[in-house]
Design an enzyme around this catalytic site. Structure first.
Site, mmCIF file in Angstrom:
data_model
loop_
_atom_site.group_PDB
_atom_site.id
_atom_site.type_symbol
_atom_site.label_atom_id
_atom_site.label_comp_id
_atom_site.label_asym_id
_atom_site.label_seq_id
_atom_site.Cartn_x
_atom_site.Cartn_y
_atom_site.Cartn_z
ATOM 1 N N GLU A 418 8.056 -12.755 43.717
ATOM 2 C CA GLU A 418 8.168 -13.612 44.900
ATOM 3 C C GLU A 418 7.005 -13.470 45.880
ATOM 4 O OE1 GLU A 418 12.247 -12.567 45.998
ATOM 5 O OE2 GLU A 418 12.840 -14.438 45.075
ATOM 6 N N GLU A 496 16.105 -13.565 36.811
ATOM 7 C CA GLU A 496 17.277 -13.146 37.597
ATOM 8 C C GLU A 496 18.359 -14.209 37.456
ATOM 9 O OE1 GLU A 496 16.391 -11.988 41.676
ATOM 10 O OE2 GLU A 496 14.498 -11.079 41.039
HETATM 11 C C1 GAL Z 1 15.795 -12.560 44.346
HETATM 12 C C2 GAL Z 1 14.884 -11.377 44.546
HETATM 13 C C3 GAL Z 1 15.630 -10.068 44.483
HETATM 14 C C4 GAL Z 1 16.885 -10.141 45.303
HETATM 15 C C5 GAL Z 1 17.740 -11.249 44.811
HETATM 16 C C6 GAL Z 1 18.998 -11.429 45.625
HETATM 17 O O1 GAL Z 1 15.238 -13.670 44.942
HETATM 18 O O2 GAL Z 1 13.859 -11.344 43.613
HETATM 19 O O3 GAL Z 1 14.794 -9.052 44.921
HETATM 20 O O4 GAL Z 1 16.552 -10.381 46.615
HETATM 21 O O5 GAL Z 1 17.043 -12.460 44.911
HETATM 22 O O6 GAL Z 1 19.766 -10.301 45.716
#
Ligand code: GAL
Length: 984
Positions: A418, A496
């Site tokens: 990010e 993710e």
């Molecule tokens: C993503 C990020 C993580 C965490 C997650 C939400 O955007 O890469 O570090 O923030 O969201 O828990």
């Protein structure tokens, strides 16, 4: 301010980054209790502490490695340790916001700075200088040895080394550590800000002809089954791998037949690299990673990364982990059928990767780089876009690649998390490709994906993922035709998904179906492995799990750090059990045959043993070993059902388990890897004969003018039709219940995600009940008509409860419910109201203590998270039915319940049957109390047991960060009927 703290440069005086290695050269571990003094600004305590004769005895003592904000510092003159937790000098948690002004590369003058001092003894026979190695210091350190400055460094989760002119006898090591530095701008990951020397410190001897660096190139050719090995190094040396018969000079190449390395089969060939002065251990894994026609291959085969995002976290020591904990993480992951880990969002302790090599995990290694905080300035001055930051970014990537280039587990390099876009990503990409062309490169956030070998996203909805799986996704904004065409040809890696915050995540099985079904999708990583909560104690002495909002500081990421599959103390949450089931590498399904599908990438089923169990209404009646022929990866076999009794009165369920036939490095023989279940006899047909009203219904025995009405064993309050007693058990209810204590996912961000705020706005948490009619019909049925609604709104539910006595010991309740009115929040906003629950709530005596049921268990289950819950007969205490989420919320639901029995001292057993099946929760508190509690210990026994017998409860989803709960997991607002039988 010390100028280096705000420098764009990453450091000075450091040695060239090199491979992490174990060698026979002497090393002095400098971990331990160091003298420590905290100062409010970067000036620290001044220069006095550098002197040999400085008296540090009045200073505090802190553990190295460790974060000073998590340690009990004992100031001189004070008897009791003083905890720094919970103060602005303590741990701080932010998600995307920087905790310092956006004024790069400057930092505030308020910059807590820890001066560390250690006097250590170098033995007489040490011979020569050494190298001082710091494996990780957060966020900026300057180092002096015996009064002379060695240099300084930023880059918290990366090692740095200095040449160290040590002397025999006492040496003074002084380190000044700043909480904030220019490096802070590059480390805005969603995690706690935890300063300190948090990884090991060592003095390494460097003998003459020491091997400074080495690079193992170990390729595998699947076509020939051979490995090609070459080890490059900086001094003349010999490569010795006895098992392969390899003994050759470094720099030469050997091609030999080998077994390849993979996460499933982590075959390492151990040997040494020997120079005239030093012997370095080698653990060689031969493998080839490539992307061919948009598909990720390892050793010539498509692989699927069943992954999880892992932060380093311990509930007491933060990002300081011991090796036993690192190993425990990997064992827990492997036992949950995970085969991959993304080291979000920084290189882990090097020992973790060594364990991944040994135990078998594919690693997406991510660099310590996230510039998320610049989003608050519209990404103006984003470091990857500015040349002045280039050296710092290159430094980070170089230190990662050099340190871990020899780890076979490292499958690919992730440049950052990010950090939006910038020219420097091109520089970093070239740097990596030049040095290590053997591994692909990932960067998720640049919509052009021009520097990434993967197309990648976070948290897509199921619909969006379906399109990606078919390479039909819409084109991102701001990309050229060429970029779009190239991106579309790339494999897709879901970095993710399935945000595991609180009760959840839901839809794991849906994601798995889409991902596995598409060759383009090469893997997915659940967010995230473990809750980042700290064990803490409140003023009353009660222990609790501390999250961001427990610290009075702003900005604050609040509870968002509690989003793992493990609770902060590493207890697996129900989400991990669900994930393990969904990811199982072998699928067992049962119809008129047992079907076994091998979902491993490389392994056959040769290491598994199969076992069957036959249960009649949840009681085991037969079991045995199941003979399953060897199944090759990707293949399926069918075998006949095992012979066994079939003529059971109830439901006959066959369960087949696949388990480890022998001990593995990560689990013992008997560990269940996969299982499947099938109904052979049934299916369940509701209340069956037990519930059919007897021919002569028992009549209500009192006229309606009386205050009490009796029906068989049931006593009702004639004024409101509520059951007040059953078979001598004092109780109250049932009440129509449409509410649940919101989960973190019910409180998701934005529109369709924040269901809980709509529930509150329209009063679902404070429904009022009215009884319209209590009547006894000719056949003796007691009919209670009512309406449930809420203040100020016209939406509500009409209900008809029909009670009939069944023999002397039971009553049957047929419920019919329909919605009426406008189920939108206001005429203006028109937000649709989705009720989270549709069911009945009873208050029972508090002496009920135990539950036994036939239905799904043993863990909790919800419509979108029920794969791990098998059908069977289970027993536990009422207290054992609660999942202690660190932020109290709905939990402990059990779907598809046929019957439930509650028992308690001095009370008749109460049995509840349902048709169709029902979902139950049983607690010592109400949903309202569950919602009000801020911490688990706020939940106190209400003196009653609250039983919900529900027709439906909505799914869990993962909307705390991700898509809205899919419509299919919401409760349709339509007329609904169900039946319940109460027996004592
Ligand atoms: C993503 C990020 C993580 C965490 C997650 C939400 O955007 O890469 O570090 O923030 O969201 O828990």
């Amino acid at each position: 301010m010390q100028p280096y703290v705000e420098s764009f440069a990453p450091g000075s005086g450091r040695r060239r980054p090199r491979a992490d290695a174990l060698s026979d050269a002497r090393r002095l571990n400098l971990n331990g209790m160091w003298a420590f003094r905290l100062s409010p600004t970067a000036e620290g305590t001044g220069d006095a502490f550098l002197a040999d004769d400085f008296d540090d005895s009045p200073w505090d003592r802190v553990a190295v490695p460790g974060h000073w904000v998590l340690q009990h510092v004992t100031p001189p003159g004070e008897q009791a340790p003083r905890s720094l937790r919970g103060t602005a000098d303590g741990p701080l948690y932010t998600n995307t916001a920087l905790p310092i002004p956006l004024d790069p590369p400057r930092v505030p003058t308020e910059n807590p700075t820890g001066d560390y001092r250690l006097v250590f003894t170098v033995p007489e026979d040490w011979h020569g200088d050494g190298v001082l190695r710091f494996q990780g210091v957060d966020s900026c350190a300057k180092v002096w040895l015996n009064g002379a400055e060695l240099g300084w460094s930023t880059g918290s989760r990366l090692p740095f080394e200095f040449d160290a002119p040590v002397r025999a006898g006492a040496n003074v090591l002084a380190v000044r550590v700043h909480r904030w530095s220019s490096g802070t701008y590059l480390e805005d990951q969603d995690m706690w800000w935890l300063p300190g020397i948090f990884r090991d410190v060592e003095l390494l001897a460097r003998p003459t002809a020491a091997i400074d660096d080495h690079f193992v190139h170990a390729d595998y050719d699947a076509a020939t089954g051979t490995g090609t090995l070459r080890v490059d190094t900086d001094v003349p040396a010999t490569v010795e791998i006895p098992e392969l018969g390899v003994c050759m000079p470094a720099g030469e190449t050997a091609t030999v037949p080998v077994e390849p390395w993979s996460a499933e089969s982590p075959r390492l060939y151990r040997g040494v690299l020997r120079s005239a002065g030093e012997t370095v251990e080698l653990a060689v894994g031969f493998r080839r990673v490539e992307i061919r026609d948009g598909v990720l291959l390892a050793n010539g085969r498509r692989i699927f990364l069943a992954g999880v995002n892992r932060h380093e976290h311990d509930q007491d020591t933060g990002r300081t982990l011991d090796v036993a904990t690192m190993r425990e993480d990997i064992l827990l992951m492997k036992r949950a059928n995970l085969n991959a880990v993304r080291t979000s969002h920084y290189p882990p302790h090097p020992e973790f990767l060594r364990l991944c090599d040994e135990l078998g995990m594919w690693v997406v290694e991510e660099c310590d780089l996230e510039t998320h905080g610049f989003i608050y300035d519209g990404w103006a001055r984003n470091p990857p876009a500015l040349p002045e930051w280039r050296a710092a970014l290159e430094d980070r990537v170089r230190r990662m690649v050099e340190r871990d280039k020899n780890r076979p587990s490292v499958l690919l390099w992730s440049m950052a998390n990010e950090s939006w876009t910038g020219e420097t990503f091109g520089v970093l990409e070239r740097l990596i490709r030049d040095r290590d062309p053997s591994r692909p490169i990932l960067y998720e956030r640049d919509p052009s994906y021009r520097n990434s070998d993967f197309y990648s996203l976070m948290y897509p909805s199921l619909e969006a993922l379906e399109l990606i799986a078919r390479r039909e996704e819409p084109r991102p904004e701001r990309v050229t035709d060429e970029e779009d065409a190239r991106r579309r040809s790339l494999p897709f890696l879901l970095v993710e998904y399935a945000h595991a915050m609180g009760n959840g995540p839901g839809s794991l099985a849906d994601y798995d179906r889409i991902l596995r079904g598409s060759e383009r999708c090469c893997g997915a990583f659940v967010w995230e492995w473990i809750d980042h909560g700290f064990r803490s104690v409140d003023l009353a002495g009660a222990e609790f799990t501390m999250h961001g909002a427990d610290v009075d500081y702003s900005p604050n990421g609040g509870r968002f750090c509690l989003d793992g599959l493990l609770f902060s103390d590493r207890t697996p949450s129900p989400g991990l059990a669900e994930l393990a089931k969904v990811l199982e590498p072998v699928r067992v399904s049962i119809s008129d045959r047992v079907t076994v599908r091998n979902r491993y990438d490389f392994l056959t089923t040769g290491h598994l043993a199969f076992r069957w169990t036959l249960e009649d209404d949840g009681v085991e009646v037969a079991s045995g070993a199941l003979d399953v022929p060897l199944v090759l990866p990707g293949e399926t076999v069918e075998v006949p059902l095992p012979a066994g009794p079939r003529e059971a009165a109830g439901e006959t369920w066959l369960t087949v388990q696949a388990m480890l036939a022998a001990d593995a490095s990560w689990a013992s023989a008997g560990h269940v890897v996969a299982w499947g279940q099938g109904l052979l006899n049934g299916p369940f047909d509701g209340l069956r004969d037990r519930s059919t009203p007897v021919a002569d219904p028992v009549e209500a025995t009192m006229p309606l003018t009386a205050s009490v009405l009796r029906l068989g064993p049931a006593v009702f309050d004639a004024r409101n039709g509520r059951l007040t007693e059953f078979a001598g058990i004092p109780l109250d209810g049932p009440e129509l219940d449409v509410y649940r204590a919101p989960t973190e996912n019910d409180r998701g961000q934005g529109g369709r995600n924040d269901l809980a705020s709509v529930w509150k706005a329209v009063g679902l948490d404070r429904m009022l009940h009215r009884t319209d009619q209590v009547a006894v019909e000719n056949d003796g049925t007691l009919v209670v008509r009512g309406r449930t609604g809420t203040a100020a709104h016209n939406h509500g539910l009409r209900s008809v409860f029909r009670w009939t006595a069944v023999a002397d010991s039971a009553v049957r309740l047929d419920v019919d419910v329909d919605f009426e009115g406008a189920w939108t929040d206001t005429p203006f906003r028109q937000r649709d109201i989705v009720v989270p629950r549709l069911g009945l709530r009873f208050r029972l005596p508090g002496d009920y203590a135990n539950a036994e049921w036939f239905g799904r268990g043993p863990g909790e289950s919800y419509v979108d998270s029920q794969a791990a819950a098998r059908v069977g007969r289970f027993r536990t205490s009422i207290d054992g039915l609660q999942t202690p989420y660190p932020v109290p919320q709905e939990n402990g639901n059990h779907l598809d319940t046929r019957w439930l029995r509650l028992t308690g001292a001095g009370l008749p057993e109460l049995r509840v049957d349902g048709a169709p099946t029902f979902a139950f929760t049983v607690r010592r508190w109400t949903s309202e109390e569950l919602e009000r509690a801020r911490k688990p210990h706020d939940l106190v026994d209400s003196g009653a047991v609250w039983l919900n017998v529900d027709a439906a409860q909505q799914g869990i989803g993962s909307a705390s960060c991700g898509p809205a709960l899919p419509d299919g997991y919401r409760i349709p607002r339509e007329r609904t009927s169900w039946s319940v039988l109460l027996q004592a």
